[in-house]
Design an enzyme around this catalytic site. Structure first.
Site, PDB file in Angstrom:
ATOM      1  N   ARG A  37       2.465  -9.481  -6.283  1.00 37.18           N
ATOM      2  CA  ARG A  37       2.711  -8.698  -7.485  1.00 37.18           C
ATOM      3  C   ARG A  37       2.466  -7.226  -7.189  1.00 37.18           C
ATOM      4  NH1 ARG A  37       5.082 -12.417  -8.999  1.00 37.18           N
ATOM      5  NH2 ARG A  37       4.999 -13.554 -10.979  1.00 37.18           N
ATOM      6  N   GLU A  87       8.838  -1.904 -12.211  1.00 38.47           N
ATOM      7  CA  GLU A  87      10.083  -2.543 -11.793  1.00 38.47           C
ATOM      8  C   GLU A  87      11.124  -2.431 -12.895  1.00 38.47           C
ATOM      9  OE1 GLU A  87       9.232  -6.517 -10.430  1.00 38.47           O
ATOM     10  OE2 GLU A  87       8.240  -5.783  -8.619  1.00 38.47           O
ATOM     11  N   HIS A 139      12.021  -7.459  -5.264  1.00 39.38           N
ATOM     12  CA  HIS A 139      11.365  -8.617  -5.884  1.00 39.38           C
ATOM     13  C   HIS A 139      12.282  -9.847  -5.830  1.00 39.38           C
ATOM     14  CE1 HIS A 139       7.951  -9.588  -8.919  1.00 39.38           C
ATOM     15  NE2 HIS A 139       8.207 -10.625  -8.130  1.00 39.38           N
TER      16      HIS A 139
END
Length: 326
Positions: free
Chosen positions: A233, A262, A281
């Site tokens: 994360r 993000e 990601h």
């Protein structure tokens, strides 16, 4: 009989939708992932199959029929578990759905940053074949990978590094005293991992308490020849501190699949560094994992529809007797 409605804030693999429909569920697609849109969409839904959309207290409290929130994947930092528990709503996830994909991606990041693969690719496309004399990489053979967190993904990374790449593996995990595999050496502190490892790979969930878990002090503990890998994360790493460490050459490189914000800003300072590899990601985004991440939560939703408890029930300990929705 009223159909059991499942809200899908974001697209999932068609296999998961077909699984729900075959069990008599109705898939409801939202027009967006903002809180206002989801509050409106969830009002008559029995379940949510959620990917990365934030399921806030306000969304949960506006859903009188909601019985289960099933996460497409592992992390649950986007779901207000306390609010769900207060209303007797199951929260479940798919803890093994993407572990192989993520573990493979971690190894890919390690190899890519060690061998300057993305930077060399860009240089060659510009016609610079002589860059082969500039980008001199590092072998992983015999190096030490340090895992912070040794759960499902960490164990697979350890296995692939030790047996596939001939690396030494050390790990810190407060929940594990003895390793399941004899090629993992468990150590007693995070600091020992940081000092000894040539590659530090994070395998932690995100929580406010772990915000900027990797910060200036911890980066200074690492070898100047070491690399930081984060496919867990983004909020775990202080990106400004990481940038400073890389620019000052107190760290050899970093490879990141996730970021504090993000999507990250297009002019992110890390983008300018050749010893940084980044991906958007996407570690869990293989065809196989995407199907499993849709199917497993769909099956959990169907269990709840049929009056059963989920196989993986995250908030069991937070429930009060008599509050479970049936």
């Amino acid at each position: 009989m009223e159909r059991f409605k499942v809200l899908l804030p974001q697209p999932v693999a068609e296999e998961g939708i077909r699984c729900l429909q075959a069990a008599g569920c109705e898939a409801v697609h939202a027009d967006g992932t903002d809180e206002h849109t989801l509050i409106k969409a969830v009002q008559d839904c029995d379940a949510i199959l959620v990917r990365t959309a934030r399921i806030t207290r306000q969304i949960i409290e506006s859903a009188d029929k909601l019985k289960v929130i099933a996460r497409h994947g592992v992390g649950l930092d986007n779901v207000n578990i306390a609010a769900a528990s207060e209303r007797g709503i199951y929260v479940c996830n798919a803890p093994t759905a993407n572990i192989h994909s993520v573990a493979e991606h971690v190894l890919g990041l390690m190899i890519a940053v060690s061998h300057f693969i993305p930077a060399a690719d860009k240089a060659l496309r510009r016609g610079d074949f002589a860059t082969r004399n500039y980008f001199i990489g590092n072998e992983l053979l015999g190096k030490t990978v340090g895992l912070i967190g040794c759960g499902n993904i960490g164990k697979l990374v350890a296995q692939k590094c030790a047996l596939g790449l001939g690396m030494k593996v050390i790990a810190f995990d407060p929940n594990i005293n003895r390793p399941e595999q004899d090629f993992i050496e468990m150590v007693s502190t995070v600091e020992e991992v940081l000092r000894r490892a040539d590659y530090v790979s994070l395998h932690l969930p995100y929580s406010p308490e772990l915000h900027h878990f990797i910060h200036t002090y911890k980066l200074k503990l690492m070898k100047s020849s070491a690399y930081l890998i984060n496919a867990a994360r983004g909020g775990l790493v202080d990106e400004q501190a990481l940038y400073d460490a890389l620019v000052s050459k107190s760290l050899a490189g970093a490879a990141l699949d996730c970021f504090e914000k993000e999507p990250p800003l297009p002019n992110h300072p890390l983008w300018e560094l050749e010893n940084v590899v980044v991906t958007p990601h996407m570690a869990a985004h293989t065809k196989e994992a995407m199907i499993r991440m849709a199917m497993i939560p769909a099956e959990e939703i169907i269990r709840v529809k049929n009056g059963k408890q989920p196989n993986v029930w995250i908030n069991r300990d937070l429930f009060k007797e008599g509050e479970i929705h049936h």
